[in-house]
Design an enzyme around this catalytic site. Structure first.
Site, PDB file in Angstrom:
ATOM      1  N   HIS A 144      79.468   5.262  74.382  1.00  0.00           N
ATOM      2  CA  HIS A 144      80.531   6.154  73.811  1.00  0.00           C
ATOM      3  C   HIS A 144      81.226   7.017  74.687  1.00  0.00           C
ATOM      4  O   HIS A 144      80.629   7.045  75.840  1.00  0.00           O
ATOM      5  CB  HIS A 144      80.033   6.743  72.533  1.00  0.00           C
ATOM      6  CG  HIS A 144      78.822   7.863  72.849  1.00  0.00           C
ATOM      7  ND1 HIS A 144      79.024   8.843  73.647  1.00  0.00           N
ATOM      8  CD2 HIS A 144      77.639   7.969  72.439  1.00  0.00           C
ATOM      9  CE1 HIS A 144      77.926   9.416  73.823  1.00  0.00           C
ATOM     10  NE2 HIS A 144      77.022   9.077  72.961  1.00  0.00           N
TER      11      HIS A 144
ATOM     12  N   LYS B 146      76.179   8.843  68.697  1.00  0.00           N
ATOM     13  CA  LYS B 146      75.989   7.685  67.953  1.00  0.00           C
ATOM     14  C   LYS B 146      74.957   7.849  66.731  1.00  0.00           C
ATOM     15  O   LYS B 146      75.326   7.432  65.643  1.00  0.00           O
ATOM     16  CB  LYS B 146      75.696   6.478  68.852  1.00  0.00           C
ATOM     17  CG  LYS B 146      76.757   5.554  69.256  1.00  0.00           C
ATOM     18  CD  LYS B 146      77.558   4.771  68.322  1.00  0.00           C
ATOM     19  CE  LYS B 146      78.706   4.005  68.799  1.00  0.00           C
ATOM     20  NZ  LYS B 146      78.654   3.238  69.803  1.00  0.00           N
TER      21      LYS B 146
ATOM     22  N   HIS C 156      68.526  16.266  67.829  1.00  0.00           N
ATOM     23  CA  HIS C 156      68.518  14.828  66.958  1.00  0.00           C
ATOM     24  C   HIS C 156      68.586  15.243  65.535  1.00  0.00           C
ATOM     25  O   HIS C 156      68.794  14.523  64.554  1.00  0.00           O
ATOM     26  CB  HIS C 156      67.836  13.608  67.481  1.00  0.00           C
ATOM     27  CG  HIS C 156      68.125  13.297  68.674  1.00  0.00           C
ATOM     28  ND1 HIS C 156      67.520  13.801  70.001  1.00  0.00           N
ATOM     29  CD2 HIS C 156      68.877  12.228  69.012  1.00  0.00           C
ATOM     30  CE1 HIS C 156      68.078  13.205  70.931  1.00  0.00           C
ATOM     31  NE2 HIS C 156      68.737  12.210  70.535  1.00  0.00           N
TER      32      HIS C 156
ATOM     33  N   CYS D 255      59.626  13.704  70.493  1.00  0.00           N
ATOM     34  CA  CYS D 255      60.886  13.339  69.886  1.00  0.00           C
ATOM     35  C   CYS D 255      61.301  11.778  70.518  1.00  0.00           C
ATOM     36  O   CYS D 255      61.415  11.872  71.894  1.00  0.00           O
ATOM     37  CB  CYS D 255      62.059  14.401  69.919  1.00  0.00           C
ATOM     38  SG  CYS D 255      63.564  13.586  69.616  1.00  0.00           S
TER      39      CYS D 255
ATOM     40  N   CYS E 274      64.801  12.142  72.212  1.00  0.00           N
ATOM     41  CA  CYS E 274      64.952  12.630  73.460  1.00  0.00           C
ATOM     42  C   CYS E 274      64.145  11.919  74.348  1.00  0.00           C
ATOM     43  O   CYS E 274      64.068  12.278  75.557  1.00  0.00           O
ATOM     44  CB  CYS E 274      64.606  14.290  73.401  1.00  0.00           C
ATOM     45  SG  CYS E 274      65.538  15.306  72.474  1.00  0.00           S
TER      46      CYS E 274
END
Ligand code: MSP
Length: 521
Positions: A22, A307, A151, A131, A134
């Site tokens: 992105h 995203k 997140h 996580c 991450c």
């Protein structure tokens, strides 16, 4: 490169292939491309590395949920999405490393074995939150109600027998390093964050995982795979021959480029790069990168664009409308590098029209049209204008200092200020009025030459930022034939006045920045 001198070596992060790129990923990669093109145009030897980070739970889970094997998934995404996106954005990398390549995996294993032999690795038990977004072992303070602050997802609880790296042993040395070399971590806000993190007490790091197998096996304990970040950070060294014999191809490459001049990263991954990565290198007695630079985030709706939060914008969404070079220009021009910035279609449209189409594109097309009309399409004799020449000298040294310091906005501003000045010069001299009286012919020629040579300089200075457009302009100035390729023009030589050879034939090329209303949406 002269014997013994080191190449300018720049890296981008290697991106997870759990999804397509992105504009956040493109932001870093374009910045790296602009900086390396700039250094090439300074006449330096340059090595520009990018690539993909393919191991770990995040990529494994995405592959699983789409029914593909992780390797097939990575191959497909790299070939159909990542590499084509970089090609479409004109990213001139020298090497693209994938962490599933044998050249990487083998060197990572040897590096780890070396660290173990030196006593930097021990076995232990890790219990705590992790996580997957991450790919990071978290501290309770990193979480909000058990959720990752980046997140927003629940961290999973990991409890595993793992191998650990004695990270804590390197904290005093790291603090000393940043005291002695403040330029090693920039901008200042990033350095301050790293220093206070280091001062808060850092624990040893689990560097292996045993609950899944998508990774590089720990060489002496193949039930475990190497923690994805430990594997990924080493890409900067494995891609250039880490650990190879000095007289081999890899060994020579390593001697030529090591250490990196800039590890370019987004601020989300600063700690990995400013704490874990240099500590790994200290443990292996390798020279540290000269600088890690952490830029800010592109925000959408005030949050980091991503995203996973469905706010990701593909580069093609923007380039389809504005073109590749406007995309490359816009983010570096609009947002101070190191600061967060919001993307907005309105702001991009406004800058496209005023700075690119009007100030730069129109200046070029007016000049070509006037040379065609008043000089039969031939560049007139060399002339001089002290004010323009002084302004150009100032612009080149300002742009060079700022861009080399990764202040892209400052550098582009300086160049575009000069562009405004040249526009002012044309308005003030009004060649269309001079053309009305043949007695003014030599003055008219002088004005057109001064404008043309200024545009020659603008094209070279903007080439790293907008390579395709400036090549079109270069060809329409006839400079390709008379001066050689634009990429061969040196920054240090741009301010030397009178380089555009009189007698070159100009041609009307494609409109550099078509009006937005003329473009199909
Ligand atoms: N694989 C790790 C990096 C390993 S490097 C040894 C990773 N990958 S990532 O795909 O998540 O890419 C992170 C990088 O992408 C950021 O550091 C930054 O360079 C870029 N960006 C991702 N989202 C971004 C924004 N919203 N804004 C600006 N840059 C962003 O982390």
């Amino acid at each position: 490169m002269s014997a013994g001198s080191k190449s300018f070596y720049l890296t981008t992060p290697i991106y997870y292939v759990n999804d397509a790129p992105h504009i956040g990923h493109a932001y870093t990669t374009v910045a790296g491309d602009v900086l390396t093109r700039w250094h090439r145009q300074r006449g330096e030897s340059v090595w520009f590395l990018t690539g993909t980070d393919e191991h770990g739970q995040k990529v494994l889970n995405t592959a699983n949920s789409s029914g593909a094997s992780p390797q097939d998934w990575c191959d497909r995404l790299v070939d159909t999405s990542w590499k084509p996106t970089w090609a479409s954005l004109n990213i001139a990398y020298d090497d693209f490393i994938r962490t599933t390549e044998p050249r990487h995996m083998e060197r990572v294993q040897s590096f780890l074995t070396g660290l173990k032999d030196q006593g930097h690795i021990y076995s232990g038990r890790y219990e705590g939150p992790y996580c997957i977004g991450c790919e990071e072992f978290k501290l309770p303070t990193d979480l909000d109600d058990g959720r990752c602050k980046v997140h927003g997802t629940l961290a999973e609880l990991v409890s595993e027998e793992n191998w650990f790296f004695r990270l804590s042993a390197f904290i005093p040395q790291l603090l000393q390093h940043y005291r002695d070399h403040p330029e090693a971590c920039e901008p200042t806000s990033a350095r301050n964050e790293v220093i206070s993190f280091l001062e808060s007490g850092v624990q040893d790091l689990s560097i292996s995982r045993s609950s899944f197998d998508w990774g590089i096996p720990v060489p002496w304990d193949t039930k475990q795979v190497i923690y994805v970040w430990f594997d990924a950070l080493l890409n900067y060294a494995t891609a250039v021959g880490l650990g190879d014999p000095v007289d081999s191809v890899g060994g020579k490459k390593f001697a030529e480029v090591w250490p990196p001049d800039v590890n370019l990263v987004g601020k989300d991954i600063l700690r990995f790069h400013a704490v874990i990565w240099p500590a790994m290198l200290m443990a292996a007695n390798l020279p540290l990168p000269k600088k890690v630079f952490a830029h800010g985030w592109l925000l959408v709706g005030g949050e980091k664009m991503s995203k996973s939060k469905l706010t990701g914008i593909a580069p093609s969404d923007i380039t389809d409308h504005f073109g590749v070079d406007a995309f490359r220009y816009y983010f570096l021009r609009a947002i101070p590098f190191g600061t967060d910035g919001s993307f907005s279609w309105e702001d991009m449209g406004a800058r496209y029209t005023s700075e690119l189409a009007n100030d730069f594109g129109n200046l070029a097309s007016r000049l070509i049209a006037m040379i065609e009309k008043y000089c039969d399409g031939v560049i007139p004799a060399v002339a001089n204008d002290e004010i323009l020449q002084d302004a150009l000298s100032g612009t080149v040294s300002n742009a060079d200092t700022t861009i080399v310091a990764l202040d892209f906005q400052g550098g582009i501003n300086a160049i575009m200020e000069f562009c405004k000045r040249v526009n002012g010069y044309v308005t003030e001299k009004a060649p269309w009025v001079l053309a009305k009286n043949s007695a003014n012919k030599s003055e008219l020629d002088a004005v057109l030459y001064n404008t043309a040579d200024s545009i020659r300089a603008l094209a070279v200075l903007l080439h790293p930022v907008m390579p395709a457009t400036t090549e079109i302009l270069w060809a329409s100035l006839g400079a390709d034939e008379s001066m050689g390729p634009i990429s061969a023009q040196r920054i240090g030589d741009v301010a030397r006045w009178g380089q555009l050879p009189p007698g070159s034939k100009v041609t009307k090329g494609a409109v550099l920045f078509p009006r937005l209303e003329d473009k199909a949406l």
